[in-house]
Design an enzyme around this catalytic site. Structure first.
Site, PDB file in Angstrom:
ATOM      1  N   ASP A   1       0.804  -1.216   0.000  1.00  0.00           N
ATOM      2  CA  ASP A   1       0.000   0.000   0.000  1.00  0.00           C
ATOM      3  C   ASP A   1       0.840   1.270   0.000  1.00  0.00           C
ATOM      4  O   ASP A   1       0.291   2.359   0.008  1.00  0.00           O
ATOM      5  CB  ASP A   1      -0.939   0.005   1.206  1.00  0.00           C
ATOM      6  CG  ASP A   1      -2.364  -0.228   0.786  1.00  0.00           C
ATOM      7  OD1 ASP A   1      -2.592  -0.339  -0.427  1.00  0.00           O
ATOM      8  OD2 ASP A   1      -3.239  -0.293   1.661  1.00  0.00           O
TER       9      ASP A   1
ATOM     10  N   ASP B   1     -12.016  -6.042  10.268  1.00  0.00           N
ATOM     11  CA  ASP B   1     -12.063  -7.477  10.563  1.00  0.00           C
ATOM     12  C   ASP B   1     -13.320  -7.824  11.356  1.00  0.00           C
ATOM     13  O   ASP B   1     -14.062  -8.731  11.006  1.00  0.00           O
ATOM     14  CB  ASP B   1     -10.799  -7.935  11.309  1.00  0.00           C
ATOM     15  CG  ASP B   1     -10.303  -6.933  12.324  1.00  0.00           C
ATOM     16  OD1 ASP B   1     -10.980  -5.903  12.540  1.00  0.00           O
ATOM     17  OD2 ASP B   1      -9.241  -7.169  12.931  1.00  0.00           O
TER      18      ASP B   1
END
Ligand SMILES: O=c1ccn([C@@H]2O[C@H](COP(=O)(O)OP(=O)(O)O[C@H]3O[C@H](CO)[C@@H](O)[C@H](O)[C@H]3O)[C@@H](O)[C@H]2O)c(=O)[nH]1
Ligand SMILES: [Mn+2]
Length: 552
Positions: free
Chosen positions: A140, A445
């Site tokens: 990223d 998550d």
């Protein structure tokens, strides 16, 4: 004849009895306490001593919050289970399903390239047929350092993988293997001179690999504006090693533009989900943080013991392994190990619908991330609205799809993967909402796991005695506070937005499961009683104000 089971589940009966008795006792005591408080508040105002009102109100509010959290907490203790697996009963290698591994890294300055590459190597060396393993590294930060690292890791892997396979090495993360104090990983081979020679040779290769990464300097100013870079590591680089079967290794850095939100890790995972769909399209995916390496090569087979179990597989979304850490200090004053989560709570949820996703170390079924697309029918326009405009991606939803990107020689072009990794791809689609990892929360998550539960998917907690994954925990106050603030504000937000487990969740899943999820979102409320109990009883004591009934 019935085949032998791949796994078994035991309800921890003794614990169940103790827990439930304790619930009974504790709730009786709470009932008396509440009765005592209410008697005070409902007595006629002339008999009530007015100077007691404020401290009593604060203490009572704290007690209500603590009791609320306590009630939610009991759901974890209702039916704790443990499991065992029998990987030796799995079908032969050629019948095993393929696995994609997603490794996320974001910042080459904070996450040292060598450590990230160690994670990559440990994943490539999983004990699984190499042609069925595909490792994707998401960068990223778009850093040339990482790209260079991946290329070098690929070269080193051609030595490392055969070495691990030959000597059945358990610890397949090179850094951990070479820094082990004792040669306890040498096993049966310890005294064999062939092994020692081989080990010495591979150590030299590792040192050279380390040096290569260390000396690579490509100064680049930090930028948020760059095109996607996707590179498939090719077979042809080295010729001085015998023909080694290698997993696929792909470097992916998605396109970034300051004008487009990138949605952090969830955004990165969704790009990998799409890119891998048109490349390897494996039915199962292992997600790893770059700071968490595979400490044992067997996790993939362990996970398959659940995913291939016909009794549970149709509704099973993922198998979660606990997060364990290699850098825990002796006293662990911040509980960086997260002990209660990874022992007590996930075992408790495992007896219900299963634990939530813990960010890393889980094997997830690809289709479970595609929301309710099956219900949307096969109308192409509808599918495009849902998944975006790539025909190739939509074709990959058909499970018999095989990409010619992997079987053929089309690596050089990679047009479709670049398109799928572009900033604009998700605009107007359901990515991050109903498809893939959720963008709604910074704790992607938790929320992704919650939504899976709402869609009827279950999960399993697998905790073998040897930790399958080892990561670095936050060990200093500053990092603990930053991480804690992100987690707890993110979790609490999910308790008060439209995904509240006690309203939205309750309508879609069993009560006990939604209580567990509610505990996870509401336990940040602890801070209020904590402050009250740290001050008010002490002040009351000094001022002679009674808060509790006199016993004698
Ligand atoms: O924009 C981003 C930010 C982070 N990451 C990666 O995400 C992972 C986790 O990030 P980290 O900063 O290490 O967060 P932690 O607090 O250590 O992570 C925990 O908490 C996260 C949710 O807040 C989960 O996603 C993680 O799996 C869980 O280990 C790392 O591999 C990062 O490289 C990205 O890929 N892109
Ligand atoms: Mn981390």
């Amino acid at each position: 004849m019935e085949t032998l089971p791949l796994n078994t589940i035991y309800v921890q009966n003794l614990l169940v009895i103790i827990n439930r008795l304790h619930m009974l006792l504790h709730s009786t005591a709470l009932a008396f306490l509440f009765y005592y408080r209410l008697c005070f508040f409902f007595q006629p105002s002339e008999t009530r001593e007015s100077h007691l009102l404020l401290p009593w109100l604060l203490v009572f509010a704290s007690e209500i919050i603590l009791s609320f959290i306590w009630i939610l907490d009991q759901a974890f203790r209702w039916r704790p289970v443990s499991r065992s697996v029998f990987p030796e009963r799995l079908p032969e290698d050629h019948k095993l399903p393929a696995i994609d591994v997603f490794i996320c890294t974001a910042d080459a300055t904070k996450e040292p390239t060598l450590d990230v590459m160690n994670t990559v190597l440990s994943a490539m060396a999983l004990d699984y047929p190499p042609q069925k393993l595909h490792v994707y590294v998401s960068d990223d930060g778009g850093s040339p350092l990482i790209l260079h690292g991946v290329r070098e890791a690929w070269k080193f892997a051609r030595w490392w993988l055969p070495f691990c396979r030959r000597h059945k090495i358990k610890n397949r993360c090179p850094k951990a293997y070479f820094s082990a104090l004792k040669d306890n990983d040498d096993g049966d081979f310890a005294r064999s001179s062939v092994y020692m020679e081989d080990k010495q040779k591979i150590k030299e290769k590792y040192e050279a690999f380390k040096e290569e990464i260390k000396t690579f300097r490509k100064d680049r100013t930090f930028s948020r504006d760059y095109p996607s870079v996707i590179e498939v590591m090719q077979e042809t680089i080295i010729d001085d090693v015998d023909d080694v079967k290698m997993p696929l290794l792909v470097y992916v850095s998605r396109e970034k533009k300051p004008s487009h939100p990138h949605h952090f890790k969830a955004g990165a995972l969704n790009v990998l989900l799409r890119v891998s769909s048109v490349m390897s399209n494996s039915p199962y995916i292992l997600v790893l943080d770059c700071d968490m390496f595979c400490n044992d090569p067997t996790s993939a087979r362990y996970a398959m013991c659940f995913h291939l179990d016909p009794k549970i597989s149709s509704s099973l979304a993922f198998v979660q392994f606990p997060q364990k850490f290699h850098n825990i200090s002796k006293n662990d004053i911040y509980d960086s190990q997260l002990r209660s989560i990874f022992t007590l709570q996930w075992q408790g949820m495992d007896g219900l619908m299963g634990p939530v996703i813990s960010g890393t170390g889980f094997y997830i079924k690809r289709v479970s991330l595609f929301g309710n697309f099956a219900r949307k029918g096969t109308d192409l326009l509808q599918l495009k609205e849902y998944f975006g405009s790539s025909n190739e991606f939509i074709r990959s939803l058909n499970q018999n799809y095989t990409s010619d990107l992997v079987s053929g020689q089309k690596y050089a072009l990679l047009e479709e993967p670049h398109f799928l990794a572009s900033c604009n791809y998700e605009i107007g689609t359901k990515w991050g909402q109903e498809v893939g990892f959720s963008y709604v929360s910074v704790v992607e998550d938790y929320l992704t796991g919650f939504i899976l539960n709402c869609n009827g998917w279950t999960s399993v907690f697998c905790e073998p005695s040897r930790p399958q994954f080892l990561g670095s925990a936050t060990t200093n106050l500053n990092d603990v506070l930053i991480q804690g603030t992100r987690w707890y504000s993110g979790l609490f937000e999910n308790g008060i937005n439209r995904f509240c487990p006690l309203t939205y969740g309750l309508s879609k899943m069993p009560l006990l499961q939604s209580l567990c999820l509610a505990w996870l979102t509401y336990f940040p409320l602890y801070c209020f009683p904590l402050w009250c109990f740290a001050t008010i009883p002490q002040l009351c004591l000094l001022n002679g104000i009674p808060l509790y009934p006199k016993l004698f």
